[in-house]
Design a protein around this motif. Structure first.
Motif, PDB file in Angstrom:
ATOM      1  N   PRO B 107       0.828  -1.205   0.000  1.00 59.37           N
ATOM      2  CA  PRO B 107       0.000   0.000   0.000  1.00 59.37           C
ATOM      3  C   PRO B 107       0.869   1.264   0.000  1.00 59.37           C
ATOM      4  O   PRO B 107       1.970   1.258   0.539  1.00 59.37           O
ATOM      5  N   ASP B 111      -2.841   5.480   0.401  1.00 59.32           N
ATOM      6  CA  ASP B 111      -3.823   4.400   0.601  1.00 59.32           C
ATOM      7  C   ASP B 111      -4.121   4.252   2.092  1.00 59.32           C
ATOM      8  O   ASP B 111      -5.273   4.142   2.509  1.00 59.32           O
ATOM      9  N   ILE B 112      -3.042   4.232   2.862  1.00 57.89           N
ATOM     10  CA  ILE B 112      -3.193   3.962   4.290  1.00 57.89           C
ATOM     11  C   ILE B 112      -3.941   5.091   4.987  1.00 57.89           C
ATOM     12  O   ILE B 112      -4.920   4.867   5.701  1.00 57.89           O
ATOM     13  N   GLU B 114      -5.845   7.488   3.738  1.00 58.40           N
ATOM     14  CA  GLU B 114      -7.217   7.699   3.267  1.00 58.40           C
ATOM     15  C   GLU B 114      -8.145   6.564   3.703  1.00 58.40           C
ATOM     16  O   GLU B 114      -9.295   6.795   4.057  1.00 58.40           O
ATOM     17  N   THR B 115      -7.618   5.340   3.698  1.00 60.64           N
ATOM     18  CA  THR B 115      -8.449   4.224   4.134  1.00 60.64           C
ATOM     19  C   THR B 115      -8.750   4.299   5.633  1.00 60.64           C
ATOM     20  O   THR B 115      -9.880   4.116   6.067  1.00 60.64           O
ATOM     21  N   LEU B 116      -7.730   4.618   6.410  1.00 62.74           N
ATOM     22  CA  LEU B 116      -7.933   4.663   7.863  1.00 62.74           C
ATOM     23  C   LEU B 116      -8.933   5.743   8.242  1.00 62.74           C
ATOM     24  O   LEU B 116      -9.617   5.635   9.250  1.00 62.74           O
ATOM     25  N   HIS B 117      -9.012   6.767   7.413  1.00 58.14           N
ATOM     26  CA  HIS B 117      -9.910   7.879   7.706  1.00 58.14           C
ATOM     27  C   HIS B 117     -11.348   7.415   7.848  1.00 58.14           C
ATOM     28  O   HIS B 117     -12.114   7.954   8.640  1.00 58.14           O
ATOM     29  N   HIS B 118     -11.734   6.403   7.048  1.00 57.13           N
ATOM     30  CA  HIS B 118     -13.119   5.943   7.156  1.00 57.13           C
ATOM     31  C   HIS B 118     -13.229   4.470   7.578  1.00 57.13           C
ATOM     32  O   HIS B 118     -14.239   3.824   7.330  1.00 57.13           O
ATOM     33  N   THR B 119     -12.173   3.918   8.171  1.00 59.28           N
ATOM     34  CA  THR B 119     -12.270   2.542   8.660  1.00 59.28           C
ATOM     35  C   THR B 119     -12.903   2.531  10.048  1.00 59.28           C
ATOM     36  O   THR B 119     -12.490   3.285  10.919  1.00 59.28           O
ATOM     37  N   ASP B 123     -13.347  -2.884  12.063  1.00 60.77           N
ATOM     38  CA  ASP B 123     -12.691  -3.397  10.855  1.00 60.77           C
ATOM     39  C   ASP B 123     -11.177  -3.167  10.876  1.00 60.77           C
ATOM     40  O   ASP B 123     -10.456  -3.656  10.013  1.00 60.77           O
ATOM     41  N   GLN B 127      -7.950  -4.827   8.562  1.00 63.91           N
ATOM     42  CA  GLN B 127      -7.335  -3.911   7.614  1.00 63.91           C
ATOM     43  C   GLN B 127      -5.829  -3.817   7.865  1.00 63.91           C
ATOM     44  O   GLN B 127      -5.000  -3.911   6.964  1.00 63.91           O
ATOM     45  N   TRP B 131      -2.391  -5.001   5.574  1.00 65.47           N
ATOM     46  CA  TRP B 131      -1.251  -4.168   5.182  1.00 65.47           C
ATOM     47  C   TRP B 131       0.068  -4.744   5.676  1.00 65.47           C
ATOM     48  O   TRP B 131       1.068  -4.742   4.979  1.00 65.47           O
TER      49      TRP B 131
END
Lengths: 343, 553
Positions: B107, B111-112, B114-119, B123, B127, B131
């Motif tokens: 990743p 990616d990390i 932006e993904t964590l922002h809405h994880t 979950d 996730q 990674w």
């Protein structure tokens, strides 16, 4: 024959009663078998020494031609008989000339692996697994946190730093026998074409490696007057020299250190290293475990290093395992041992 | 992620500021958007991942490794994130010599983030594990350090901003000036720095203004300075802050408190922010000293520390250690920028402003009146009788400001001077030494020293500067020649009643300490002189230091 009768632990080191010889003894003995040339394994003053041609040559360079009264060459794969005990040397991949020693008598075979690694090394023959009943393994890096990255990747980090700081001298601490020459050869493989400079302590051994055909390219000894002129060059030196008066004279040096210990950040920081390079001549955790399984041994004796973790792992795999408390072996990768060539 | 990881790894070992700056500039100028913007956010503290806790790491690693091997490893490495990063079983890497071909691409930093922002919290374990499977050791280490908020690699927000400013050949303060309106991944900022767009407009309703700093006064400079050109104030022993207020486009009122380096510390000082609202601050920014005032008395710095370096603050601490701002400059008032005015003009506006707001949490920094430099020197020596009264213990010198000085960011030479009171001094005995870092890595340059408690020497502090290069060589030689014990990188040197090295230690103050065996901690200790003329028996007693703390109370 019981393995513990074939090799026993004595104050001088591992002793074989039926053959009346020692393996890597830490004090002078009448008859010694030597796995490799590092000074804690290969000492001077024995009555006779059986070792590979390269190891004998290295001992002669370090201690002088009279380091032993009698010497005999053991070629990889040849069998020698000593008092009915069958001896065979197998490449260990640790440094030039390094060997595992297989000791067999009355249906019991023990392999003393000395120090070894599984990663490719352009300066020595690769490790060859040998089947045995008992495998004696080192445990220098026997914790699952030690997984050495490919050495080429670490060399690339060195070269990247060299490009980013072209006006600084890159000092690379590397043990004088094996590691220093391996780093040189790896630099050549990565396409580094400038002359490589080295501390005087490693001069004779490096010449020997060159004679043996190691692909090291153009190597110069650092002269006293040169220090200031080596901006932008790569200089290989014994680890102890990094903290020495010697290193102070270079122009704004970047201190690098090639050792498996550099995997642990606190340890790298403690030694004041700015560019830790995880390059090791010892097997990492995965390689130790894989090697033990490859030998198909039923029993493992674990020595010098993190014995506890490896014994625990072997036992969890259904193998008999115990620590073997051999005294007197140092750890050349730690960098705090005295480098005798420097004296 | 790999490039960011390699950068963090390199920064973690690099001691020299210049080299760190080069590494950062190299990274920011050769890394694409938006990765570099998120890296900048990581260095400036603009990222936070509230669900990633150490217990999560423990759970994940416990599911994947033998507990005994983990315990042995953690014990050896001493750092949880690093242990997990190194031990994480990596698919495809175990085969000897073989490289894993079918691993998914690792990743990117973007990616990390932006993904964590809405994880969602539930979950996160899966996730994160995904990674960790994809990254190598350095990548895993960097990821875990990043999300647990413990980078600790010696890069301040200021250094990161200095590095990006260099890309566009700008001054760090140019970046500082617009910083607070910007958000990760800072595409507009990088576009401006690379000459592709105009400077981003700061949309921060209560912006930070880069502060004006002073030079230390050299005594010889008096000869060239006229006392009538200057006014003097007490230099208070707190931290420099800026309280800023304004309205956004929608007309909403905003108040903020900033540290000297532009860090937004509002969340830790709700008491100050409330007071700004109550006082009717208007769209105004003031420069002042943050202090703790209890029963009308300024508390020593050690008390203020209870409120510092916190992300948030409990109601209990707010009551126990009430914050206070002693104001010494007015930078803007109701939207009018005053920085181009002379100091005396700003001062007149400030006095009127302070009278108008009249709030107990804010007061005016008083002037120290003097006609000659001798008179000011006396005030500096004895602040109590020169107007500082009961608060004299919290005075650490005087500030001199030219009457006609305009407020310029940075540290211009000439308009402002600080003239600190003379340091305290004590004779102590060298006990331990450790090698320094960077250029000094071959010298023993970190020195631990002690004073007598009865017949025993107790360590009271550690100093790693103050000495000249010549003295460093002398100290280094003493350590090498007098080592009696080694503990890893530390050497213990001879320190007996009649054998050892006495050092004169200068320091700025003392705090009580529960961490040090002696119970005291020095502020800003340094080695003033090597006292070859003294024997350890002549070194000072701990009672002297304890008396100093008592006096400060």
């Amino acid at each position: 024959m019981a393995a513990t009768d074939l090799l026993t632990l004595t104050p001088a080191g591992l002793y074989c009663p039926p053959g009346d010889f020692y393996v890597d003894p830490v004090r002078a003995v009448p008859r010694a078998l030597i796995t490799h040339g590092h000074s804690d394994h290969a000492r001077a003053g024995h009555g006779s020494v059986l070792a590979t041609r390269e190891t004998l040559a290295i001992m002669a360079i370090r201690y002088g031609a009279n380091f032993t009264r009698a010497q005999q060459i053991a070629a990889y794969g040849d069998t020698h008989d000593i008092g009915g005990v069958a001896i065979r040397f197998h490449p260990a991949g640790h440094v030039l000339g390094s060997a595992q020693i297989s000791v067999e008598h009355k249906g019991c075979r023990i392999v003393v692996s000395g120090d070894y690694k599984r990663e490719r090394d352009p300066t020595c023959a690769p490790f060859e697994p040998a089947r045995c009943d008992v495998f004696i393994t080192e445990a220098t890096f026997a914790l699952p946190v030690f997984r050495h990255p490919p050495a080429a990747r670490e060399i690339e980090r060195l070269l990247r730093s060299h490009r980013l700081f072209p006006e600084r001298t890159h000092l690379v601490g590397a043990y004088g026998l094996g590691k220093a020459q391996r780093v040189m050869a790896l630099l050549r493989e990565a396409g580094y074409e400038r002359p490589i400079y080295m501390h005087g302590a490693a001069e004779k051994l490096t010449e020997f490696f060159l004679c043996e055909g190691a692909p090291l390219g153009e190597v110069h000894k650092v002269a006293a007057a040169d220090h200031g002129k080596l901006a932008g060059e790569i200089v290989i030196c014994p680890p102890t020299a990094l903290n020495d008066l010697w290193s102070r004279k270079f122009s704004d040096p970047v201190n690098a250190f090639a050792s498996g210990w550099m995997r642990i950040r606190a340890r790298a920081r403690q030694s004041g290293v700015e560019l830790p390079l995880v390059i090791s001549d010892h097997a990492d955790w995965d390689a130790l475990c894989a090697t033990i399984l490859e030998t198909q041994c039923a029993e493992v004796w674990v020595t010098h290093g993190q014995e506890e973790a490896l014994v625990h792992w072997a036992q969890s795999r259904g193998l008999r395992a115990r620590p073997l408390h051999l005294a007197g072996y140092g750890d050349e990768e730690a960098g705090d041992t005295i480098v005798e060539e420097a004296q | 992620m790999n490039r960011f990881a390699a950068l963090l790894d390199r920064l973690a070992h690099e001691a020299s500021r210049n080299a760190r700056l080069r590494l950062l500039t190299d990274y920011f100028s050769t890394t694409a958007d938006p990765d570099r913007g998120y890296a900048l956010a990581a260095f400036t503290g603009a990222l936070s991942f509230k669900h990633a806790k150490p217990t999560l790491l423990r759970t994940l690693i416990a599911e994947r490794t033998d507990p005994m091997l983990f315990a042995l490893s953690y014990d050896y490495v001493g750092d949880l994130a690093e242990t997990v990063a190194l031990m994480w079983p990596a698919g495809g890497e175990v085969d000897l010599g073989a490289s894993g071909h079918n691993r998914p691409p690792s990743p990117t930093l973007s990616d990390i983030v932006e993904t964590l922002h809405h994880t969602k919290k539930a979950d996160l374990p899966q996730q994160l594990a995904g990674w960790l499977d994809q990254l190598d050791e350095d990548g895993r280490w960097a990821l875990l350090k990043l999300i647990t908020g413990a980078l600790r690699i010696g890069v301040s927000a200021r250094l990161a901003k200095t590095a990006i400013a260099a890309i566009g050949h700008k001054a760090p303060d140019d970046v500082e000036h617009i910083w607070h309106g910007l958000k990760p991944p800072y595409l507009d900022l990088f576009a401006w720095l690379e000459g592709l767009a105009d400077a981003p407009q700061s949309s921060n309703p209560a912006p930070f203004r880069p502060p004006m700093l002073s030079h230390a006064l050299e005594v010889v400079e008096f000869e060239t300075l006229a006392p009538t050109d200057f006014v003097a104030e007490w230099k208070w022993d707190g931290i420099r802050v800026q309280a800023s207020a304004g309205r956004d486009e929608a007309g909403r009122y905003a108040t903020r408190l900033y540290s000297r380096t532009g860090e937004d510390i509002s969340a830790a000082f709700p008491d100050v922010l409330d007071a700004m609202q109550e006082a009717g601050f208007g769209e105004t920014a003031v420069d002042g000293e943050l202090l703790i005032v209890i029963d009308g008395r300024v508390q020593p710095f050690g008390v203020l520390q209870q409120r510092l370096n916190r992300k948030t603050v409990s109601a209990k601490l707010v009551v126990e250690f009430p914050a206070h701002v002693r104001v010494y400059d007015l930078l803007s008032e109701n939207g009018e920028d005053l920085r181009a005015l002379h100091f005396v003009e700003r001062r007149a506006r400030l006095e009127a402003f302070m009278t108008r707001i009249e709030n107990p949490r804010f007061d005016l920094s008083r002037l120290v009146l003097f006609e000659t430099w001798d008179e000011l020197a006396r005030a500096r020596r004895d602040p109590a009788s020169a107007g500082a009264g009961d608060d004299a213990q919290a005075v650490e010198g005087v500030m001199l400001k030219r009457r006609d000085s305009i407020y310029v960011p940075g540290r211009p030479k000439g308009p402002w001077f600080k003239w600190k009171r003379d340091p305290y001094a004590v004779d102590a005995v060298l006990m331990y030494a450790q090698r320094g870092h960077g250029k000094r890595s071959s010298f023993y340059s970190d020195f631990t020293f002690g004073v007598w408690r009865g017949s025993e020497l107790v360590p009271v502090g550690k100093a790693y500067f103050g000495f000249t290069d010549v003295e460093l060589v002398e100290l280094d030689r003493f350590v090498r020649d007098n080592t009696v014990n080694r503990f890893g990188p530390v050497r213990e040197v001879t320190h007996e009643i009649d054998k050892g090295l006495v050092l004169e230690i200068a320091f700025e103050g003392l705090n009580r300490s529960t961490r040090h065996k002696s119970g005291v901690a020095m502020r800003f200790p340094r080695i003033a002189r090597i006292r070859r003329d003294k024997s350890p028996r002549d070194a000072d007693q701990l009672e002297i230091l304890e008396a100093l703390i008592g006096a400060a109370r």
